[in-house]
Design a protein around this motif. Structure first.
Motif, PDB file in Angstrom:
ATOM      1  N   PRO A   1       0.836  -1.204   0.000  1.00  9.46           N
ATOM      2  CA  PRO A   1       0.000   0.000   0.000  1.00  9.46           C
ATOM      3  C   PRO A   1       0.873   1.256   0.000  1.00  9.46           C
ATOM      4  CG  PRO A   1      -0.190  -1.181   2.105  1.00  9.46           C
ATOM      5  CD  PRO A   1       0.692  -1.999   1.210  1.00  9.46           C
ATOM      6  N   VAL A   2       0.370   2.297  -0.652  1.00 14.11           N
ATOM      7  CA  VAL A   2       1.055   3.585  -0.691  1.00 14.11           C
ATOM      8  C   VAL A   2       0.237   4.573   0.132  1.00 14.11           C
ATOM      9  CG1 VAL A   2       1.860   5.488  -2.136  1.00 14.11           C
ATOM     10  CG2 VAL A   2       2.005   3.127  -2.982  1.00 14.11           C
ATOM     11  N   LEU A   3       0.863   5.148   1.158  1.00 15.69           N
ATOM     12  CA  LEU A   3       0.199   6.151   1.985  1.00 15.69           C
ATOM     13  C   LEU A   3       0.555   7.537   1.467  1.00 15.69           C
ATOM     14  CD1 LEU A   3       0.954   4.729   5.552  1.00 15.69           C
ATOM     15  CD2 LEU A   3      -1.058   4.329   4.124  1.00 15.69           C
ATOM     16  N   GLU A   4      -0.460   8.351   1.208  1.00 15.87           N
ATOM     17  CA  GLU A   4      -0.260   9.748   0.831  1.00 15.87           C
ATOM     18  C   GLU A   4      -0.233  10.561   2.123  1.00 15.87           C
ATOM     19  OE1 GLU A   4       0.200  11.223  -2.203  1.00 15.87           O
ATOM     20  OE2 GLU A   4       0.242   9.238  -3.131  1.00 15.87           O
ATOM     21  N   VAL A   5       0.869  11.257   2.361  1.00 16.89           N
ATOM     22  CA  VAL A   5       1.083  11.937   3.636  1.00 16.89           C
ATOM     23  C   VAL A   5       1.544  13.370   3.396  1.00 16.89           C
ATOM     24  CG1 VAL A   5       2.511  11.919   5.726  1.00 16.89           C
ATOM     25  CG2 VAL A   5       1.652   9.769   4.806  1.00 16.89           C
ATOM     26  N   VAL A   6       1.043  14.291   4.220  1.00 19.81           N
ATOM     27  CA  VAL A   6       1.525  15.677   4.211  1.00 19.81           C
ATOM     28  C   VAL A   6       2.349  15.900   5.470  1.00 19.81           C
ATOM     29  CG1 VAL A   6      -0.343  16.630   2.814  1.00 19.81           C
ATOM     30  CG2 VAL A   6      -0.617  16.502   5.290  1.00 19.81           C
ATOM     31  N   ALA A   7       3.353  16.760   5.345  1.00 20.58           N
ATOM     32  CA  ALA A   7       4.202  17.102   6.487  1.00 20.58           C
ATOM     33  C   ALA A   7       4.533  18.583   6.414  1.00 20.58           C
ATOM     34  CB  ALA A   7       5.478  16.267   6.481  1.00 20.58           C
ATOM     35  N   GLY A   8       4.530  19.236   7.565  1.00 16.10           N
ATOM     36  CA  GLY A   8       4.811  20.661   7.620  1.00 16.10           C
ATOM     37  C   GLY A   8       6.137  20.942   8.301  1.00 16.10           C
ATOM     38  N   ILE A   9       6.926  21.786   7.672  1.00 14.33           N
ATOM     39  CA  ILE A   9       8.167  22.263   8.272  1.00 14.33           C
ATOM     40  C   ILE A   9       7.849  23.651   8.821  1.00 14.33           C
ATOM     41  CG2 ILE A   9      10.595  22.798   7.876  1.00 14.33           C
ATOM     42  CD1 ILE A   9      10.322  20.922   5.346  1.00 14.33           C
ATOM     43  N   VAL A  10       7.625  23.712  10.124  1.00 18.11           N
ATOM     44  CA  VAL A  10       7.216  24.948  10.795  1.00 18.11           C
ATOM     45  C   VAL A  10       8.471  25.729  11.169  1.00 18.11           C
ATOM     46  CG1 VAL A  10       5.983  25.934  12.753  1.00 18.11           C
ATOM     47  CG2 VAL A  10       5.184  23.793  11.725  1.00 18.11           C
ATOM     48  N   TRP A  11       8.504  26.992  10.780  1.00 18.52           N
ATOM     49  CA  TRP A  11       9.667  27.851  11.052  1.00 18.52           C
ATOM     50  C   TRP A  11       9.342  28.880  12.117  1.00 18.52           C
ATOM     51  CZ3 TRP A  11      14.306  26.644   9.222  1.00 18.52           C
ATOM     52  CH2 TRP A  11      14.373  25.770   8.128  1.00 18.52           C
ATOM     53  N   ARG A  12      10.322  29.116  12.999  1.00 22.47           N
ATOM     54  CA  ARG A  12      10.227  30.161  14.025  1.00 22.47           C
ATOM     55  C   ARG A  12      11.635  30.688  14.254  1.00 22.47           C
ATOM     56  NH1 ARG A  12       9.370  28.569  20.186  1.00 22.47           N
ATOM     57  NH2 ARG A  12      11.599  28.266  19.920  1.00 22.47           N
ATOM     58  N   GLY A  13      11.880  31.913  13.856  1.00 23.56           N
ATOM     59  CA  GLY A  13      13.173  32.543  14.102  1.00 23.56           C
ATOM     60  C   GLY A  13      14.361  31.751  13.586  1.00 23.56           C
ATOM     61  N   GLY A  14      14.241  31.152  12.421  1.00 24.57           N
ATOM     62  CA  GLY A  14      15.356  30.426  11.829  1.00 24.57           C
ATOM     63  C   GLY A  14      15.471  28.982  12.265  1.00 24.57           C
ATOM     64  N   GLU A  15      14.582  28.521  13.153  1.00 27.49           N
ATOM     65  CA  GLU A  15      14.586  27.133  13.596  1.00 27.49           C
ATOM     66  C   GLU A  15      13.323  26.437  13.091  1.00 27.49           C
ATOM     67  OE1 GLU A  15      16.977  27.215  17.798  1.00 27.49           O
ATOM     68  OE2 GLU A  15      14.840  27.725  17.867  1.00 27.49           O
ATOM     69  N   TYR A  16      13.415  25.118  12.933  1.00 27.86           N
ATOM     70  CA  TYR A  16      12.231  24.366  12.509  1.00 27.86           C
ATOM     71  C   TYR A  16      11.784  23.419  13.617  1.00 27.86           C
ATOM     72  CZ  TYR A  16      15.423  20.497  11.317  1.00 27.86           C
ATOM     73  OH  TYR A  16      16.369  19.506  11.364  1.00 27.86           O
ATOM     74  N   LEU A  17      10.509  23.055  13.557  1.00 29.68           N
ATOM     75  CA  LEU A  17       9.894  22.233  14.592  1.00 29.68           C
ATOM     76  C   LEU A  17      10.039  20.748  14.275  1.00 29.68           C
ATOM     77  CD1 LEU A  17       8.078  22.194  17.172  1.00 29.68           C
ATOM     78  CD2 LEU A  17       6.130  22.060  15.606  1.00 29.68           C
ATOM     79  N   ALA A  18      10.482  19.993  15.264  1.00 34.65           N
ATOM     80  CA  ALA A  18      10.501  18.535  15.191  1.00 34.65           C
ATOM     81  C   ALA A  18       9.563  17.995  16.270  1.00 34.65           C
ATOM     82  CB  ALA A  18      11.914  17.999  15.423  1.00 34.65           C
ATOM     83  N   VAL A  19       8.878  16.900  15.955  1.00 37.20           N
ATOM     84  CA  VAL A  19       7.925  16.296  16.879  1.00 37.20           C
ATOM     85  C   VAL A  19       8.293  14.821  17.043  1.00 37.20           C
ATOM     86  CG1 VAL A  19       5.494  15.726  17.215  1.00 37.20           C
ATOM     87  CG2 VAL A  19       6.107  17.903  16.196  1.00 37.20           C
ATOM     88  N   ARG A  20       8.280  14.357  18.289  1.00 40.03           N
ATOM     89  CA  ARG A  20       8.603  12.949  18.581  1.00 40.03           C
ATOM     90  C   ARG A  20       7.324  12.124  18.585  1.00 40.03           C
ATOM     91  NH1 ARG A  20       9.042   9.624  23.061  1.00 40.03           N
ATOM     92  NH2 ARG A  20      10.782   8.140  23.011  1.00 40.03           N
ATOM     93  N   ARG A  21       7.344  11.021  17.857  1.00 37.61           N
ATOM     94  CA  ARG A  21       6.168  10.154  17.791  1.00 37.61           C
ATOM     95  C   ARG A  21       5.884   9.577  19.174  1.00 37.61           C
ATOM     96  NH1 ARG A  21       4.344   9.072  12.622  1.00 37.61           N
ATOM     97  NH2 ARG A  21       3.243   7.241  13.395  1.00 37.61           N
ATOM     98  N   PRO A  22       4.611   9.616  19.600  1.00 40.28           N
ATOM     99  CA  PRO A  22       4.278   9.217  20.963  1.00 40.28           C
ATOM    100  C   PRO A  22       4.521   7.731  21.219  1.00 40.28           C
ATOM    101  CG  PRO A  22       2.302   9.944  19.764  1.00 40.28           C
ATOM    102  CD  PRO A  22       3.463  10.099  18.848  1.00 40.28           C
ATOM    103  N   ASP A  23       4.823   7.421  22.478  1.00 45.25           N
ATOM    104  CA  ASP A  23       5.006   6.034  22.900  1.00 45.25           C
ATOM    105  C   ASP A  23       3.715   5.250  22.679  1.00 45.25           C
ATOM    106  OD1 ASP A  23       7.582   6.602  23.687  1.00 45.25           O
ATOM    107  OD2 ASP A  23       7.036   6.993  25.771  1.00 45.25           O
ATOM    108  N   GLY A  24       3.880   3.972  22.333  1.00 44.55           N
ATOM    109  CA  GLY A  24       2.716   3.109  22.175  1.00 44.55           C
ATOM    110  C   GLY A  24       2.135   3.084  20.780  1.00 44.55           C
ATOM    111  N   GLY A  25       2.534   4.019  19.915  1.00 50.32           N
ATOM    112  CA  GLY A  25       2.009   4.061  18.554  1.00 50.32           C
ATOM    113  C   GLY A  25       3.022   3.530  17.564  1.00 50.32           C
ATOM    114  N   PRO A  26       2.657   3.548  16.274  1.00 48.56           N
ATOM    115  CA  PRO A  26       3.597   3.093  15.257  1.00 48.56           C
ATOM    116  C   PRO A  26       4.847   3.968  15.224  1.00 48.56           C
ATOM    117  CG  PRO A  26       1.475   3.740  14.279  1.00 48.56           C
ATOM    118  CD  PRO A  26       1.388   3.971  15.742  1.00 48.56           C
ATOM    119  N   MET A  27       5.990   3.335  15.109  1.00 50.44           N
ATOM    120  CA  MET A  27       7.282   4.026  14.998  1.00 50.44           C
ATOM    121  C   MET A  27       7.515   4.983  16.170  1.00 50.44           C
ATOM    122  SD  MET A  27       7.578   4.623  10.931  1.00 50.44           S
ATOM    123  CE  MET A  27       7.223   3.306   9.785  1.00 50.44           C
ATOM    124  N   ALA A  28       7.085   4.571  17.343  1.00 51.75           N
ATOM    125  CA  ALA A  28       7.218   5.386  18.557  1.00 51.75           C
ATOM    126  C   ALA A  28       8.677   5.751  18.798  1.00 51.75           C
ATOM    127  CB  ALA A  28       6.664   4.628  19.751  1.00 51.75           C
ATOM    128  N   GLY A  29       8.878   6.984  19.266  1.00 50.58           N
ATOM    129  CA  GLY A  29      10.210   7.436  19.653  1.00 50.58           C
ATOM    130  C   GLY A  29      11.002   8.115  18.565  1.00 50.58           C
TER     131      GLY A  29
END
Length: 129
Positions: free
Chosen positions: A4-32
């Motif tokens: 299967p092919v999953l169509e996914v969107v992802a946002g690179i959020v910028w604030r003062g020259g830095e971008y936001l990274a988010v850690r996948r929650p524990d217990g879900g797919p690809m956690a950590g």
């Protein structure tokens, strides 16, 4: 057998020259693993609509100014993912991890210290070059 092919969107959020990274929650797919926030495009949804919906559901913000940047495909063992990346320069609301995910602001001029999902590695390298 075709994966299967999953169509996914992802946002690179910028604030003062830095971008936001988010850690996948524990217990879900690809956690950590760290990633760019976003998610699957639902049937009948445009990529832009999916981006806005996912940011509201995951981070309690609404992207206001964003632009499409690039896409890529990545093969995992069980599925393929087709990612569509957007730069987000402005949003309304206060960032909150509604799924108990950790967040970090990353300086692209410094060394990378987070373990990003394999699908995001190319994007991270492009941001840090």
């Amino acid at each position: 057998m075709t994966k299967p092919v999953l169509e996914v969107v992802a946002g690179i959020v910028w604030r003062g020259g830095e971008y936001l990274a988010v850690r996948r929650p524990d217990g879900g797919p690809m956690a950590g693993w760290w990633e760019f926030p976003g998610g699957k495009v639902e049937p009948g949804e445009t990529r832009e609509q999916a981006l806005v919906r996912e940011f509201r559901e995951e981070l309690d913000v609404t992207p206001l100014e964003f632009e499409y940047w690039r896409d890529l495909r990545h093969e995992y063992d069980e599925f393929s993912v087709h990612l569509h990346f957007f730069h987000i320069r402005q949003y309304s609301g206060g960032l909150k991890g509604l799924e108990n995910q950790l967040m970090a602001w990353v300086d692209p001029s410094g060394p990378l210290q987070l373990d990003f999902l394999p699908a995001d590695t190319v994007i991270v390298e492009a941001l840090h070059s």
